[in-house]
Motif scaffolding. Structure first.
Motif, PDB file in Angstrom:
ATOM      1  N   ARG A  66       0.824  -1.218   0.000  1.00  0.00           N
ATOM      2  CA  ARG A  66       0.000   0.000   0.000  1.00  0.00           C
ATOM      3  C   ARG A  66       0.856   1.264   0.000  1.00  0.00           C
ATOM      4  O   ARG A  66       0.463   2.292  -0.561  1.00  0.00           O
ATOM      5  CB  ARG A  66      -0.968  -0.010   1.187  1.00  0.00           C
ATOM      6  N   THR A  67       2.055   1.196   0.609  1.00  0.00           N
ATOM      7  CA  THR A  67       2.922   2.377   0.619  1.00  0.00           C
ATOM      8  C   THR A  67       3.462   2.663  -0.777  1.00  0.00           C
ATOM      9  O   THR A  67       3.468   3.810  -1.236  1.00  0.00           O
ATOM     10  CB  THR A  67       4.073   2.189   1.620  1.00  0.00           C
ATOM     11  N   GLU A  68       3.888   1.616  -1.474  1.00  0.00           N
ATOM     12  CA  GLU A  68       4.348   1.799  -2.852  1.00  0.00           C
ATOM     13  C   GLU A  68       3.210   2.322  -3.728  1.00  0.00           C
ATOM     14  O   GLU A  68       3.416   3.239  -4.543  1.00  0.00           O
ATOM     15  CB  GLU A  68       4.873   0.479  -3.407  1.00  0.00           C
ATOM     16  N   ALA A  69       2.002   1.777  -3.549  1.00  0.00           N
ATOM     17  CA  ALA A  69       0.856   2.230  -4.348  1.00  0.00           C
ATOM     18  C   ALA A  69       0.584   3.713  -4.111  1.00  0.00           C
ATOM     19  O   ALA A  69       0.230   4.451  -5.049  1.00  0.00           O
ATOM     20  CB  ALA A  69      -0.375   1.394  -4.009  1.00  0.00           C
ATOM     21  N   SER A  70       0.758   4.167  -2.876  1.00  0.00           N
ATOM     22  CA  SER A  70       0.518   5.584  -2.580  1.00  0.00           C
ATOM     23  C   SER A  70       1.549   6.477  -3.267  1.00  0.00           C
ATOM     24  O   SER A  70       1.237   7.597  -3.681  1.00  0.00           O
ATOM     25  CB  SER A  70       0.538   5.820  -1.062  1.00  0.00           C
ATOM     26  N   ILE A  71       2.780   5.990  -3.405  1.00  0.00           N
ATOM     27  CA  ILE A  71       3.816   6.764  -4.108  1.00  0.00           C
ATOM     28  C   ILE A  71       3.455   6.907  -5.581  1.00  0.00           C
ATOM     29  O   ILE A  71       3.543   7.999  -6.159  1.00  0.00           O
ATOM     30  CB  ILE A  71       5.195   6.097  -3.925  1.00  0.00           C
ATOM     31  N   PHE A  72       3.033   5.805  -6.200  1.00  0.00           N
ATOM     32  CA  PHE A  72       2.638   5.883  -7.606  1.00  0.00           C
ATOM     33  C   PHE A  72       1.417   6.782  -7.776  1.00  0.00           C
ATOM     34  O   PHE A  72       1.330   7.565  -8.728  1.00  0.00           O
ATOM     35  CB  PHE A  72       2.363   4.494  -8.164  1.00  0.00           C
ATOM     36  N   ALA A  73       0.464   6.691  -6.854  1.00  0.00           N
ATOM     37  CA  ALA A  73      -0.741   7.526  -6.947  1.00  0.00           C
ATOM     38  C   ALA A  73      -0.391   9.009  -6.868  1.00  0.00           C
ATOM     39  O   ALA A  73      -0.993   9.842  -7.547  1.00  0.00           O
ATOM     40  CB  ALA A  73      -1.723   7.144  -5.848  1.00  0.00           C
ATOM     41  N   ASP A 198      12.327  -1.162  -0.597  1.00  0.00           N
ATOM     42  CA  ASP A 198      11.936  -1.008   0.799  1.00  0.00           C
ATOM     43  C   ASP A 198      13.100  -0.407   1.581  1.00  0.00           C
ATOM     44  O   ASP A 198      14.255  -0.805   1.409  1.00  0.00           O
ATOM     45  CB  ASP A 198      11.546  -2.368   1.382  1.00  0.00           C
ATOM     46  N   LEU A 199      12.797   0.553   2.439  1.00  0.00           N
ATOM     47  CA  LEU A 199      13.824   1.305   3.146  1.00  0.00           C
ATOM     48  C   LEU A 199      14.003   0.824   4.588  1.00  0.00           C
ATOM     49  O   LEU A 199      13.093   0.244   5.179  1.00  0.00           O
ATOM     50  CB  LEU A 199      13.482   2.796   3.133  1.00  0.00           C
ATOM     51  N   VAL A 200      15.182   1.093   5.133  1.00  0.00           N
ATOM     52  CA  VAL A 200      15.458   0.808   6.541  1.00  0.00           C
ATOM     53  C   VAL A 200      14.484   1.606   7.400  1.00  0.00           C
ATOM     54  O   VAL A 200      14.227   2.786   7.141  1.00  0.00           O
ATOM     55  CB  VAL A 200      16.917   1.186   6.879  1.00  0.00           C
ATOM     56  N   TRP A 309      11.324   8.965  -5.532  1.00  0.00           N
ATOM     57  CA  TRP A 309      10.148   9.484  -4.842  1.00  0.00           C
ATOM     58  C   TRP A 309       9.896   8.610  -3.610  1.00  0.00           C
ATOM     59  O   TRP A 309      10.030   7.381  -3.674  1.00  0.00           O
ATOM     60  CB  TRP A 309       8.923   9.437  -5.768  1.00  0.00           C
ATOM     61  N   ARG A 310       9.554   9.260  -2.482  1.00  0.00           N
ATOM     62  CA  ARG A 310       9.333   8.513  -1.248  1.00  0.00           C
ATOM     63  C   ARG A 310       8.004   8.918  -0.621  1.00  0.00           C
ATOM     64  O   ARG A 310       7.461   9.995  -0.899  1.00  0.00           O
ATOM     65  CB  ARG A 310      10.476   8.765  -0.251  1.00  0.00           C
ATOM     66  N   ASP A 311       7.489   8.054   0.244  1.00  0.00           N
ATOM     67  CA  ASP A 311       6.277   8.387   0.992  1.00  0.00           C
ATOM     68  C   ASP A 311       6.647   9.328   2.138  1.00  0.00           C
ATOM     69  O   ASP A 311       7.834   9.464   2.486  1.00  0.00           O
ATOM     70  CB  ASP A 311       5.631   7.108   1.532  1.00  0.00           C
ATOM     71  N   PRO A 312       5.677   9.993   2.766  1.00  0.00           N
ATOM     72  CA  PRO A 312       5.988  10.975   3.821  1.00  0.00           C
ATOM     73  C   PRO A 312       6.737  10.391   5.012  1.00  0.00           C
ATOM     74  O   PRO A 312       7.478  11.114   5.698  1.00  0.00           O
ATOM     75  CB  PRO A 312       4.602  11.499   4.236  1.00  0.00           C
ATOM     76  N   PHE A 316       9.421   3.758   2.104  1.00  0.00           N
ATOM     77  CA  PHE A 316       9.542   3.085   0.814  1.00  0.00           C
ATOM     78  C   PHE A 316       9.962   4.117  -0.227  1.00  0.00           C
ATOM     79  O   PHE A 316       9.669   5.308  -0.077  1.00  0.00           O
ATOM     80  CB  PHE A 316       8.190   2.465   0.424  1.00  0.00           C
ATOM     81  N   ALA A 317      10.645   3.661  -1.265  1.00  0.00           N
ATOM     82  CA  ALA A 317      11.072   4.564  -2.340  1.00  0.00           C
ATOM     83  C   ALA A 317      10.848   3.908  -3.695  1.00  0.00           C
ATOM     84  O   ALA A 317      10.933   2.683  -3.832  1.00  0.00           O
ATOM     85  CB  ALA A 317      12.546   4.925  -2.184  1.00  0.00           C
TER      86      ALA A 317
END
Length: 323
Positions: A66-73, A198-200, A309-312, A316-317
C-alpha cells in the motif's frame, strides 16, 4: 457511414523457462544439506503460496504494497514526465499484471511485456488486459529472470522501461542485486528502470510485517515445505516446524526461517537430514536500504540519471534510473 471497427489484437505468449525436475531436486537437496540449511525464496510460490502472498498484501502489518501504491498515486505524472511515451514497458515478475496496468494511462506504453516464470499464470490476466487496451501490443514471456535477464526478440528492440515493483530486489543480497541491476541496464539501452525499494525503518514496523498476528505469513512460509515435498519427494511434516522472522541489523535485512520444534529427520530419495530442536531452514531474505545506499548501487551498475520518490514516512522509495 459506419465507423471502421477496431481490430482487436491478441497477446503473444513465449515460454522460455522449461521445467528441469532433476535440477530442481539437486538444488533443493544441496540447500537442505548445507551447514545452515536454506532454500531459494522462489519455492515459496506454488499456487497456494501465491494466493497466501496476495492475502499478506492485504494485512494491516504489511506496509510495502500500500505504501508503494501511494507513491505511484501521488507521483506517477512526475515519473511520466521523465519517461518517453511509446516505449515498451517490461514488467518483471508481472504476476496478475495489476501494478503495471494501473500505470498505462499515465505512461502510455506502445507495448507491454509481462515476464514471469510461467506464461500459464499470465494468460488469463493478459488476455483480459488486451481487451481493455485493444491497440497495445502485449507479450507474455515465461522466464526465470533471476538466472539471467536476456529478453527474447518478441520483447521488441525499441526503447524499454523495465518495471520491477514490490521491493522484490530485496530478495537478492546487495552483491546479487548489483549483478541484476547491471543486467537491467544492458536490457534497456536508452530506456530505464522503474523499481520499488523497501527502506530501513524501525524494527517495530519491520518484524510484524513478516510475522503478522493472524499467522498468514507463517502459513505462507510453512506451505513451502509441502511444495518441497512434491518437488523433492521429501517427507516434511509442517506440524514439526514453526515460522520465525527477525531483523538482522548487521546485514540490514529481514530473515525468514523455519525452526524445528523437536528433533526431526527429513528423508528424500537417496538422502536425509537430521535437524536438532531449534535448528532452522533459512527460507528468505528481504534486504532494506537507505535511499543513499540504493542510489549508490544504481550508480555502480552504470546508471547516471537517477530520480526518486518517497512516501511521507520514508518507509519506501521508487527509483527511476536511466542512462
Amino acid at each position: 457511414m459506419n465507423p471502421v471497427p477496431v481490430r482487436e489484437r491478441a497477446p503473444l505468449f513465449v515460454q522460455l523457462h522449461q521445467d528441469d525436475h532433476a535440477g530442481v531436486r539437486a538444488e533443493l537437496a544441496s540447500g537442505l544439506q548445507a551447514d545452515i540449511a536454506f532454500t531459494h525464496p522462489k519455492y515459496l510460490y506454488d499456487v497456494l503460496g501465491s494466493r497466501l502472498f496476495e492475502a499478506i498484501t492485504e494485512l494491516p502489518e504489511y506496509y510495502p504494497t500500500r505504501t508503494e501504491a501511494s507513491i505511484f498515486a501521488s507521483h506517477a505524472p512526475a515519473m511520466a514526465a521523465l519517461i518517453p511515451q511509446g516505449m515498451t514497458l517490461v514488467d518483471l515478475g508481472a504476476g496478475n499484471c495489476e501494478k503495471a496496468a494501473r500505470l498505462f494511462d499515465v505512461l502510455r506504453p506502445a507495448r507491454y511485456v509481462a515476464v514471469d516464470i510461467s506464461v500459464t499464470f499470465l494468460q488469463d490476466a493478459l488476455q483480459c488486459l488486451q481487451r481493455q487496451h485493444p491497440l497495445m501490443d502485449m507479450v507474455g514471456v515465461g522466464m526465470d529472470f533471476s538466472a539471467g535477464l536476456t529478453l527474447p526478440p518478441a520483447a521488441g528492440d525499441g526503447q524499454r522501461l523495465l518495471f520491477y515493483p514490490g521491493s522484490s530486489i530485496g530478495n537478492f543480497t546487495p552483491a546479487e542485486a548489483l549483478v541484476f541491476l547491471r543486467q537491467a541496464r544492458e536490457a534497456a539501452p536508452g530506456g530505464g528502470l522503474l523499481i520499488g525499494v523497501d527502506l530501513v525503518k524501525p524494527v517495530s514496523v519491520l518484524e510484524p510485517a513478516y510475522d503478522d498476528a493472524l499467522g498468514v505469513t507463517a502459513a505462507f512460509n510453512r506451505n513451502m515445505l509441502l511444495h518441497i515435498n512434491r518437488l523433492l519427494g521429501s517427507d516434511f511434516d509442517v506440524s514439526q516446524w514453526q515460522h520465525r522472522a527477525l531483523y538482522n541489523a548487521g546485514e540490514a535485512r529481514i530473515e525468514m526461517h523455519l525452526d524445528a520444534v523437536q528433533d526431526v529427520t527429513v528423508r528424500w530419495p537417496g538422502a536425509q537430514r537430521d535437524f536438532k530442536q531449534g535448528e532452522s531452514i533459512h527460507t528468505e531474505n528481504s534486504c532494506k536500504y537507505t535511499p543513499a545506499q540504493f542510489e549508490h548501487l544504481l550508480r555502480e551498475a552504470g546508471f547516471s540519471r537517477i530520480a526518486q520518490w518517497r512516501d511521507p514516512q520514508d518507509w519506501f522509495a521508487v527509483f527511476l534510473a536511466r542512462g
